[in-house]
Enzyme design. Structure first.
Site, mmCIF file in Angstrom:
data_model
loop_
_atom_site.group_PDB
_atom_site.id
_atom_site.type_symbol
_atom_site.label_atom_id
_atom_site.label_comp_id
_atom_site.label_asym_id
_atom_site.label_seq_id
_atom_site.Cartn_x
_atom_site.Cartn_y
_atom_site.Cartn_z
ATOM 1 N N LYS A 19 -48.394 -46.297 -52.802
ATOM 2 C CA LYS A 19 -47.594 -46.700 -51.642
ATOM 3 C C LYS A 19 -48.446 -47.184 -50.470
ATOM 4 C CE LYS A 19 -46.800 -41.799 -50.606
ATOM 5 N NZ LYS A 19 -47.137 -41.282 -51.950
ATOM 6 N N THR A 20 -49.646 -46.630 -50.305
ATOM 7 C CA THR A 20 -50.509 -47.109 -49.225
ATOM 8 C C THR A 20 -51.012 -48.513 -49.533
ATOM 9 O OG1 THR A 20 -51.210 -44.859 -48.669
ATOM 10 C CG2 THR A 20 -52.594 -46.659 -47.884
ATOM 11 N N GLU A 35 -44.975 -47.565 -45.135
ATOM 12 C CA GLU A 35 -45.186 -46.612 -46.229
ATOM 13 C C GLU A 35 -44.232 -45.449 -46.027
ATOM 14 O OE1 GLU A 35 -48.669 -43.527 -47.767
ATOM 15 O OE2 GLU A 35 -49.231 -45.349 -46.707
#
Length: 462
Positions: free
Chosen positions: A118-119, A162
């Protein structure tokens, strides 16, 4: 709480990557921001340069009498600033409440979630839109190296963020398009029933999506693929995915592939990120931007210039001839992905330095961690980074290292801080070695300590 109606904010632990990003966003909105952290650091310095008043150390005296207090899950109720805020009757919000409120400020909201990636995906999305001149706003969980920031408030149409699932707060967000990269058991201190609890949380999350919202799930991940809802679309490498990567070519300098949408060629893509997992990351971002109505030809060239997020297989430098990398990987799957990139170096001696992150994670995923280091020449295990947790009897790095050795993995346990670890490692390093630090804690300082020793040796020799 309306972000622009409240002008004064106080962040408890403002120096974290997520908290500092939110603080930066507010500062760029003209809000007055102050806060505290236990120590100085790069994120503290970044918000101070933008005008934040930051105290080092937590104290009740730090808290203004007329502000909104922002805290994260890591802040305990007995924190002196938390106690003072309650005494003053101040509004106290979790950082997820603030992010959710920011996301409702009228922009097209792109969210990036899942156990892994996700980052990188939120950073990649923000980066390509920024480079394409779309002036996106964004808050992500790491520094985007080429942009040197983790957050920015601009006047473009899109907002990318995020979305953290670790504490269940993901249910607060309502994005227009969301990517769910993958789902597997993690954060078992919160999700007591493991993957089942995680799936229930995500089902609740996507059930709140707008009727015209889109949920993009990884077709090759059984858990995320099983999420229900009419809003769901898929991406993956297998036949049957709505967005499919085909004709993948891996080279030493880049990875290229074609993207098909509904079995028709949509676009070809090139990235310089290593590893199969980054094909998924780039594919999911491309799919999300396509669903958001972004002109793909405008963003396409910038996929090939994205070098990755800070602490994602990030080259730190050279020490005693060895090349040093740093990676945030702290889950077995993430470690395998990071090491797959390291193993692409031919004729090199790969040394993985693993700092377990949280006693609960090490305990609950013990067997999975034991299988995460296949193909590595040597593993060095450092002390557990507790992240405010209490110790668990029998769960420690020394015992874990012993179990790795029993499995035939060449493993050494080195205790102490990262300076102590570097002092033990440095004399044995040479130009045939590639060192990769793995973990979400202080292991990120290992490279700096090794390079400091190298400079010291050079100065003595000179």
């Amino acid at each position: 709480m309306r972000v622009l109606n409240r002008q004064k904010y106080y962040f408890i632990a403002i120096g974290g990557v997520g908290m500092s990003g939110l603080a930066k966003y507010l500062l760029e909105n003209g809000c007055e921001v102050s806060g505290s952290d236990v120590c100085d650091g790069k994120y503290v310095q970044k918000v101070k340069k933008l005008g934040a008043n930051v105290h080092i150390g937590h104290s009740a005296d730090n808290v203004p009498q007329d502000c909104v207090v922002i805290a994260s899950t890591a802040i305990r109720q007995d924190n002196p600033e938390m106690i003072r805020a309650k005494e003053l009757g101040l509004p106290i919000y979790h950082r997820s409440d603030l992010l959710a409120e920011i996301s409702r400020e009228g922009k097209f909201f792109l969210g990036y979630s899942g156990t892994h990636g996700k980052t990188t995906t939120s950073g990649l999305s923000s980066y390509v839109m920024e480079k394409a001149g779309l002036k996106p706003s964004y808050v992500v969980g790491g520094i985007i190296p080429e942009l040197d920031t983790n957050a920015h408030c601009q006047d473009g149409k899109y907002f990318a963020a995020e979305l953290d699932e670790s504490d269940g707060t993901i249910v607060k967000y309502v994005p227009n398009v969301v990517v769910i990269n993958n789902l597997e058991a993690d954060h078992l201190d919160f999700y007591k029933n493991g993957l089942q609890s995680i799936l229930e949380t995500f089902e609740s999350f996507i059930s709140k999506m707008p009727d015209d919202g889109v949920v993009l799930v990884n077709y090759d991940c059984e858990a995320s693929k099983g999420l229900h809802g009419h809003k769901t679309m898929t991406f993956g490498l297998s036949d049957g995915a709505d967005y499919q990567a085909k004709n993948i070519e891996y080279t030493s300098d880049y990875t290229s592939f074609d993207v098909y949408f509904k079995n028709e060629l949509l676009i070809d893509l090139k990235i310089i990120l290593k590893g199969r997992h980054n094909v998924y990351n780039a594919l999911s971002v491309l799919a999300s931007l396509h669903q958001a109505g972004v002109d793909l030809e405008v963003v396409k060239p910038h996929f090939a210039t994205f070098t990755g997020m800070g602490r994602r297989f990030q080259k730190i430098g050279v020490a005693n001839g060895a090349v040093i990398y740093d990676d945030y990987a702290h889950h077995p799957t993430e470690i395998k992905a990071a090491l797959s990139s390291a193993l692409s170096f031919k004729d090199k001696h790969i040394i993985a330095v693993f700092q377990p992150h949280r006693y609960t994670r090490l305990k609950n995923l013990w067997n999975e961690f034991l299988t995460a280091f296949d193909g590595v020449d040597k593993v060095i295990v450092t002390d557990v980074y507790a992240a405010s947790e209490d110790k668990i009897e029998g769960v420690n790095s020394k015992v874990f290292c012993e179990d790795l050795n029993k499995k035939g993995v060449n493993c050494e346990y080195i205790s102490g801080d990262m300076k102590s670890v570097a002092n033990v490692m440095f004399p044995d390093l040479n130009e045939k070695d590639v060192v990769i630090g793995l973990g979400a804690g202080t292991v990120t300082a290992l490279g700096k300590e090794l390079i400091a020793l190298d400079k010291e040796l050079t100065n003595v020799a000179g």
